[in-house]
Design a protein around this motif. Structure first.
Motif, PDB file in Angstrom:
ATOM      1  N   LEU A   1       0.818  -1.217   0.000  1.00 51.62           N
ATOM      2  CA  LEU A   1       0.000   0.000   0.000  1.00 51.62           C
ATOM      3  C   LEU A   1       0.852   1.267   0.000  1.00 51.62           C
ATOM      4  O   LEU A   1       0.580   2.212  -0.747  1.00 51.62           O
ATOM      5  N   THR A   2       1.879   1.296   0.816  1.00 53.46           N
ATOM      6  CA  THR A   2       2.628   2.537   1.043  1.00 53.46           C
ATOM      7  C   THR A   2       3.978   2.599   0.357  1.00 53.46           C
ATOM      8  O   THR A   2       4.535   3.686   0.186  1.00 53.46           O
ATOM      9  N   GLY A   3       4.520   1.444  -0.018  1.00 53.40           N
ATOM     10  CA  GLY A   3       5.867   1.425  -0.589  1.00 53.40           C
ATOM     11  C   GLY A   3       6.959   1.508   0.454  1.00 53.40           C
ATOM     12  O   GLY A   3       8.152   1.479   0.124  1.00 53.40           O
ATOM     13  N   LEU A   4       6.583   1.576   1.733  1.00 45.96           N
ATOM     14  CA  LEU A   4       7.574   1.594   2.802  1.00 45.96           C
ATOM     15  C   LEU A   4       8.066   0.176   3.087  1.00 45.96           C
ATOM     16  O   LEU A   4       7.382  -0.799   2.767  1.00 45.96           O
ATOM     17  N   PRO A   5       9.245   0.045   3.689  1.00 45.60           N
ATOM     18  CA  PRO A   5       9.684  -1.274   4.145  1.00 45.60           C
ATOM     19  C   PRO A   5       8.620  -1.913   5.039  1.00 45.60           C
ATOM     20  O   PRO A   5       8.045  -1.249   5.907  1.00 45.60           O
ATOM     21  N   ASN A   6       8.365  -3.200   4.804  1.00 41.70           N
ATOM     22  CA  ASN A   6       7.291  -3.875   5.526  1.00 41.70           C
ATOM     23  C   ASN A   6       7.807  -4.518   6.816  1.00 41.70           C
ATOM     24  O   ASN A   6       8.953  -4.321   7.222  1.00 41.70           O
ATOM     25  N   ARG A   7       6.943  -5.304   7.456  1.00 39.45           N
ATOM     26  CA  ARG A   7       7.308  -5.925   8.735  1.00 39.45           C
ATOM     27  C   ARG A   7       8.563  -6.789   8.607  1.00 39.45           C
ATOM     28  O   ARG A   7       9.425  -6.800   9.492  1.00 39.45           O
ATOM     29  N   TYR A   8       8.656  -7.540   7.506  1.00 41.27           N
ATOM     30  CA  TYR A   8       9.821  -8.409   7.314  1.00 41.27           C
ATOM     31  C   TYR A   8      11.096  -7.581   7.226  1.00 41.27           C
ATOM     32  O   TYR A   8      12.118  -7.911   7.825  1.00 41.27           O
ATOM     33  N   SER A   9      11.043  -6.475   6.476  1.00 41.69           N
ATOM     34  CA  SER A   9      12.199  -5.591   6.373  1.00 41.69           C
ATOM     35  C   SER A   9      12.545  -4.995   7.732  1.00 41.69           C
ATOM     36  O   SER A   9      13.719  -4.862   8.085  1.00 41.69           O
ATOM     37  N   CYS A  10      11.520  -4.617   8.483  1.00 41.71           N
ATOM     38  CA  CYS A  10      11.756  -4.046   9.811  1.00 41.71           C
ATOM     39  C   CYS A  10      12.448  -5.065  10.720  1.00 41.71           C
ATOM     40  O   CYS A  10      13.368  -4.715  11.470  1.00 41.71           O
ATOM     41  N   ASP A  11      12.011  -6.322  10.642  1.00 38.26           N
ATOM     42  CA  ASP A  11      12.646  -7.361  11.454  1.00 38.26           C
ATOM     43  C   ASP A  11      14.126  -7.521  11.098  1.00 38.26           C
ATOM     44  O   ASP A  11      14.970  -7.674  11.987  1.00 38.26           O
ATOM     45  N   LEU A  12      14.437  -7.493   9.796  1.00 40.61           N
ATOM     46  CA  LEU A  12      15.835  -7.579   9.371  1.00 40.61           C
ATOM     47  C   LEU A  12      16.627  -6.378   9.874  1.00 40.61           C
ATOM     48  O   LEU A  12      17.787  -6.511  10.295  1.00 40.61           O
ATOM     49  N   LEU A  13      16.004  -5.211   9.821  1.00 42.38           N
ATOM     50  CA  LEU A  13      16.666  -4.002  10.294  1.00 42.38           C
ATOM     51  C   LEU A  13      16.936  -4.086  11.788  1.00 42.38           C
ATOM     52  O   LEU A  13      18.036  -3.750  12.246  1.00 42.38           O
ATOM     53  N   PHE A  14      15.963  -4.531  12.551  1.00 39.88           N
ATOM     54  CA  PHE A  14      16.136  -4.624  13.995  1.00 39.88           C
ATOM     55  C   PHE A  14      17.325  -5.512  14.347  1.00 39.88           C
ATOM     56  O   PHE A  14      18.071  -5.212  15.291  1.00 39.88           O
ATOM     57  N   GLU A  15      17.496  -6.597  13.596  1.00 45.43           N
ATOM     58  CA  GLU A  15      18.599  -7.515  13.868  1.00 45.43           C
ATOM     59  C   GLU A  15      19.956  -6.818  13.761  1.00 45.43           C
ATOM     60  O   GLU A  15      20.878  -7.109  14.519  1.00 45.43           O
ATOM     61  N   THR A  16      20.079  -5.899  12.812  1.00 44.53           N
ATOM     62  CA  THR A  16      21.366  -5.217  12.630  1.00 44.53           C
ATOM     63  C   THR A  16      21.684  -4.288  13.795  1.00 44.53           C
ATOM     64  O   THR A  16      22.846  -3.929  13.996  1.00 44.53           O
ATOM     65  N   PHE A  17      20.679  -3.903  14.560  1.00 44.40           N
ATOM     66  CA  PHE A  17      20.905  -2.996  15.683  1.00 44.40           C
ATOM     67  C   PHE A  17      21.262  -3.731  16.977  1.00 44.40           C
ATOM     68  O   PHE A  17      21.404  -3.097  18.025  1.00 44.40           O
ATOM     69  N   ASN A  18      21.424  -5.039  16.918  1.00 42.60           N
ATOM     70  CA  ASN A  18      21.923  -5.754  18.085  1.00 42.60           C
ATOM     71  C   ASN A  18      23.428  -5.612  18.236  1.00 42.60           C
ATOM     72  O   ASN A  18      23.993  -6.006  19.242  1.00 42.60           O
ATOM     73  N   ASP A  19      24.057  -5.039  17.207  1.00 45.26           N
ATOM     74  CA  ASP A  19      25.461  -4.681  17.327  1.00 45.26           C
ATOM     75  C   ASP A  19      25.603  -3.618  18.414  1.00 45.26           C
ATOM     76  O   ASP A  19      24.889  -2.615  18.425  1.00 45.26           O
ATOM     77  N   SER A  20      26.541  -3.806  19.326  1.00 47.38           N
ATOM     78  CA  SER A  20      26.654  -2.921  20.485  1.00 47.38           C
ATOM     79  C   SER A  20      26.920  -1.475  20.100  1.00 47.38           C
ATOM     80  O   SER A  20      26.435  -0.549  20.754  1.00 47.38           O
ATOM     81  N   ASP A  21      27.690  -1.250  19.017  1.00 44.21           N
ATOM     82  CA  ASP A  21      27.993   0.118  18.599  1.00 44.21           C
ATOM     83  C   ASP A  21      26.745   0.858  18.128  1.00 44.21           C
ATOM     84  O   ASP A  21      26.556   2.041  18.420  1.00 44.21           O
ATOM     85  N   LYS A  22      25.890   0.156  17.377  1.00 44.24           N
ATOM     86  CA  LYS A  22      24.646   0.770  16.902  1.00 44.24           C
ATOM     87  C   LYS A  22      23.628   0.922  18.028  1.00 44.24           C
ATOM     88  O   LYS A  22      22.923   1.923  18.128  1.00 44.24           O
ATOM     89  N   LEU A  23      23.564  -0.085  18.883  1.00 47.41           N
ATOM     90  CA  LEU A  23      22.533  -0.109  19.913  1.00 47.41           C
ATOM     91  C   LEU A  23      22.765   0.943  20.988  1.00 47.41           C
ATOM     92  O   LEU A  23      21.817   1.488  21.560  1.00 47.41           O
ATOM     93  N   GLU A  24      24.012   1.263  21.250  1.00 44.96           N
ATOM     94  CA  GLU A  24      24.352   2.149  22.365  1.00 44.96           C
ATOM     95  C   GLU A  24      23.596   3.476  22.324  1.00 44.96           C
ATOM     96  O   GLU A  24      23.077   3.944  23.341  1.00 44.96           O
ATOM     97  N   ASN A  25      23.516   4.089  21.152  1.00 44.37           N
ATOM     98  CA  ASN A  25      22.844   5.387  21.015  1.00 44.37           C
ATOM     99  C   ASN A  25      21.638   5.324  20.079  1.00 44.37           C
ATOM    100  O   ASN A  25      21.287   6.324  19.454  1.00 44.37           O
ATOM    101  N   ALA A  26      21.020   4.147  19.994  1.00 45.28           N
ATOM    102  CA  ALA A  26      19.855   3.988  19.114  1.00 45.28           C
ATOM    103  C   ALA A  26      18.654   4.731  19.686  1.00 45.28           C
ATOM    104  O   ALA A  26      18.477   4.846  20.907  1.00 45.28           O
ATOM    105  N   GLY A  27      17.842   5.257  18.773  1.00 40.84           N
ATOM    106  CA  GLY A  27      16.583   5.873  19.155  1.00 40.84           C
ATOM    107  C   GLY A  27      15.450   5.247  18.372  1.00 40.84           C
ATOM    108  O   GLY A  27      15.605   4.945  17.177  1.00 40.84           O
TER     109      GLY A  27
END
Length: 241
Positions: free
Chosen positions: A94-120
């Motif tokens: 409908l929107t052309g935005l990344p969907n739930r599956y893409s969001c899940d993949l993105l979330f996984e990349t933020f488990n890196d401590s450097d990214k997670l430390e100052n994530a918002g």
């Protein structure tokens, strides 16, 4: 939206692989056929005894050329279909935005401590969407979602990663985020929504949201940060329009 994450699939695209393989193999076969025709043409004594062979080679070349054109067309269409299917797997229809599956993949990349430390993380939903769907129909509700997502993408792409994480759930995930970054995004989004609502071209958009910053929360997993945002949105949502 950071396009690189969403447009580059981590999986091999089998359609493109088949396309490349077939083009290379057909080129090799064409080269062999041309070489055979050249050898036959140079060997006059051989031709005089087997003149029928040159006719056969000529027919083979013609048939091969036709086959090549047809195969190229079919494979090109197949690659195009594969590309569309690949995009459909990662983007909300409908929107052309990344969907739930893409969001899940993105979330996984933020488990890196450097990214997670100052994530918002900012979680948003459209208030009154249920009533719009009930009273005006789902087509009006879809229009409302599409309008908001257009605004969200336009505003949010310079701040971080955006997506539609379900029916009425929209997210912004930011790297190196402090309170000022989050405030600036919310201020820009408020201005755009206010301008849209003043135009009166559709149902007014009011957004409920919750924001969490890991500089405050100090969690060790991105899932924990996301859970806190969902809890805040449920228990104490903030509103902008």
């Amino acid at each position: 939206m950071k396009a690189d994450f969403y447009t580059k699939s981590k999986r091999t695209n089998i359609y493109n692989s088949i396309f490349i393989y077939k083009v290379v193999s057909l080129f090799v076969l064409l080269l062999i056929t041309v070489m055979l025709a050249y050898i036959v043409n140079k060997n006059k004594e051989f031709l005089s005894k087997t003149g029928w062979l040159i006719g056969l080679v000529t027919v083979s070349i013609i048939l091969f050329a036709i086959s090549f054109i047809i195969d190229f067309y079919i494979l090109k269409r197949t690659a195009s279909i594969g590309e569309r299917l690949n995009k459909m797997a990662y983007l909300d229809r409908l929107t052309g935005l990344p969907n739930r599956y893409s969001c899940d993949l993105l979330f996984e990349t933020f488990n890196d401590s450097d990214k997670l430390e100052n994530a918002g993380f900012i979680l948003m939903k459209i208030n009154d969407l249920y009533n719009v769907n009930s009273k005006k129909g789902h087509a009006q509700g879809n229009d409302l979602i599409a309008e908001f997502c257009y605004i969200l993408e336009d505003v949010g792409e310079s701040y971080g990663y955006i997506g539609r994480n379900g029916g009425n759930e929209f997210i912004l995930l930011m790297e190196d985020c402090d309170s000022n970054n989050a405030d600036m995004f919310l201020m820009d989004l408020t201005k755009r929504l206010h301008g849209y609502n003043e135009l009166g071209v559709g149902s007014p958009i009011e957004i409920a949201y919750a924001r969490v910053l890991n500089s405050d929360e100090k969690v060790t997993r991105i899932s924990e940060l996301i859970s806190k945002a969902y809890k805040k949105l449920k228990d104490a949502p903030q509103v902008l329009s």
